[in-house]
Write a protein that holds these residues in place. Structure first.
Motif, PDB file in Angstrom:
ATOM      1  N   TRP A 168       2.451   1.605  -3.381  1.00  0.00           N
ATOM      2  CA  TRP A 168       1.435   2.021  -4.366  1.00  0.00           C
ATOM      3  C   TRP A 168       1.229   3.528  -4.274  1.00  0.00           C
ATOM      4  N   THR A 169       1.079   4.016  -3.041  1.00  0.00           N
ATOM      5  CA  THR A 169       0.812   5.438  -2.834  1.00  0.00           C
ATOM      6  C   THR A 169       2.005   6.290  -3.264  1.00  0.00           C
ATOM      7  N   GLN A 206       0.821  -1.200   0.000  1.00  0.00           N
ATOM      8  CA  GLN A 206       0.000   0.000   0.000  1.00  0.00           C
ATOM      9  C   GLN A 206       0.864   1.264   0.000  1.00  0.00           C
TER      10      GLN A 206
END
Ligand code: PLP
Length: 352
Positions: A308-309, A305
């Motif tokens: 991804w960010t 996550q």
């Protein structure tokens, strides 16, 4: 045993909707479908005042030639997604029959099963063994309620291919018991061949193909099912009467005439994939990268996550696949142009 004995008994006698275009497709004066008699809105592309052919013969001929099967074995639809949905609706009685999947895999099989109210059976890929599949375990997991077995090769999102002979062995073992559906959405990018060449030998084998990936026509929504003509005929009965928009059919026909360009593109994608794979392996923040025979690569980082960010903040969007079984920490990146791949690799270096 007839392959249709596996389908819903209530559909076998269903009288299909008979569309005007099915009843008559060409005459000097066409007044049977409440269409505008001529096109009057101006736009680029073909005239659109007439309903399209439900299964345009030139498209079926081009798809059949491309995939090396008879036209009677082809059902063209709105992407292979539509074929998945039609198969589940035709073969699975709600609350009774089951679909078998091998996760982590493409999500639409499960969605289509849930929409139909079909039961779901699962035989996971072996995450510790390169996401290989024990096809004997699949055969053993098939029960009296199993109607469809979905195999995805190359598999999305892991990228691996299933070996041909064991798949055919499974098809033989399941003869009369279940339809084996091999999703070959990415097969053009692989060095494994399609199973289309043996389609005619196995009434309980079906193959999904699409123009969305190798042909680069995702927005046109053209895909197809290759299967026994009786299965094709059954699905046509439950399909919408005019599934294929004429402009999309014409675009697909144009694309299907450009095999050489498609094949060259596919080869360049495969080469880029290997280059990105090699670069990913050298990045210290990349913990795993799985070999892929498709136009994407999945890889593991410590915090999917967060990476991804961080990638998104640098203008690079990838797919977070970390919620898939056995893929904790994984992201999936599609192979882009060389410049896009470099941008991705550069951004990833700063993001994990
Ligand atoms: C993209 C994809 C499809 C769907 O393709 P459409 O023809 O665009 O509906 C089917 N199967 C798999 C595994 C895919 O990844």
């Amino acid at each position: 045993m007839n392959v249709l004995d596996l389908a819903r008994p209530d559909l076998r006698g269903l009288k299909p909707y008979s569309s005007a275009r099915m009843e008559a497709s060409a005459a000097a004066v066409m007044l049977n479908a409440n269409e505008a008699p001529q096109a009057f809105v101006s736009h680029a592309g073909p005239a659109l005042n007439r309903y399209p052919m439900p299964q345009p013969p030139p498209l079926l001929a081009a798809l059949a030639a491309r995939y090396g099967v008879p036209e009677s074995s082809v059902l063209a639809g709105r992407g292979s997604d539509e074929a998945i949905d039609l198969l589940v609706r035709a073969f699975c009685r709600a609350g009774q029959d089951a679909v078998l999947i091998c996760p982590p895999t493409f999500g639409m099989y499960q969605v289509a099963a849930a929409v139909q109210g079909a039961k779901l059976q699962s035989v996971p890929l072996d995450a510790r063994n390169g996401f290989s599949l024990d096809l004997a375990a699949v055969a053993a997991a098939v029960t009296a309620s199993t109607r469809l077995v979905f195999l995805c090769s190359p598999n999305n999102p892991t990228g691996g291919v299933l070996p041909r002979e064991p798949v055919l062995e499974l098809v033989r073992r399941l003869h009369g018991r279940a339809l084996v559906v091999v999703d070959e959405a990415y097969v053009e990018f692989s060095n494994a061949g399609s199973l289309a060449d043996v389609l005619l030998q196995y009434p309980n084998l079906a193959i999904l193909r699409t123009l969305s990936k190798a042909f680069g026509l995702a927005a046109a929504r053209i895909g197809c099912l290759l299967a026994d003509p009786q299965v094709i005929e059954l699905l046509r009965r439950i399909m919408a009467p005019y599934p294929l928009p004429q402009p999309c059919v014409e675009l697909a026909l144009a694309a299907l005439q450009q095999s050489a360009a498609v094949d060259a593109w596919v080869r360049s994608v495969a080469a880029e994939r290997e280059r990105v794979h090699a670069s990913l392996r050298l990045l210290p923040g990349v913990l795993d990268v799985w070999p892929s025979q498709a136009n994407f690569l999945s890889f593991r980082v410590s915090d999917a996550q967060a990476s991804w960010t961080a990638l998104a903040a640098r203008g690079v969007v990838v797919r977070d696949v970390s919620h898939y079984l056995g893929l904790a920490g994984a992201l999936r990146v599609s192979v882009g142009t060389a410049a896009q791949n470099d941008a991705f690799l550069h951004a990833l270096k700063e993001s994990c």
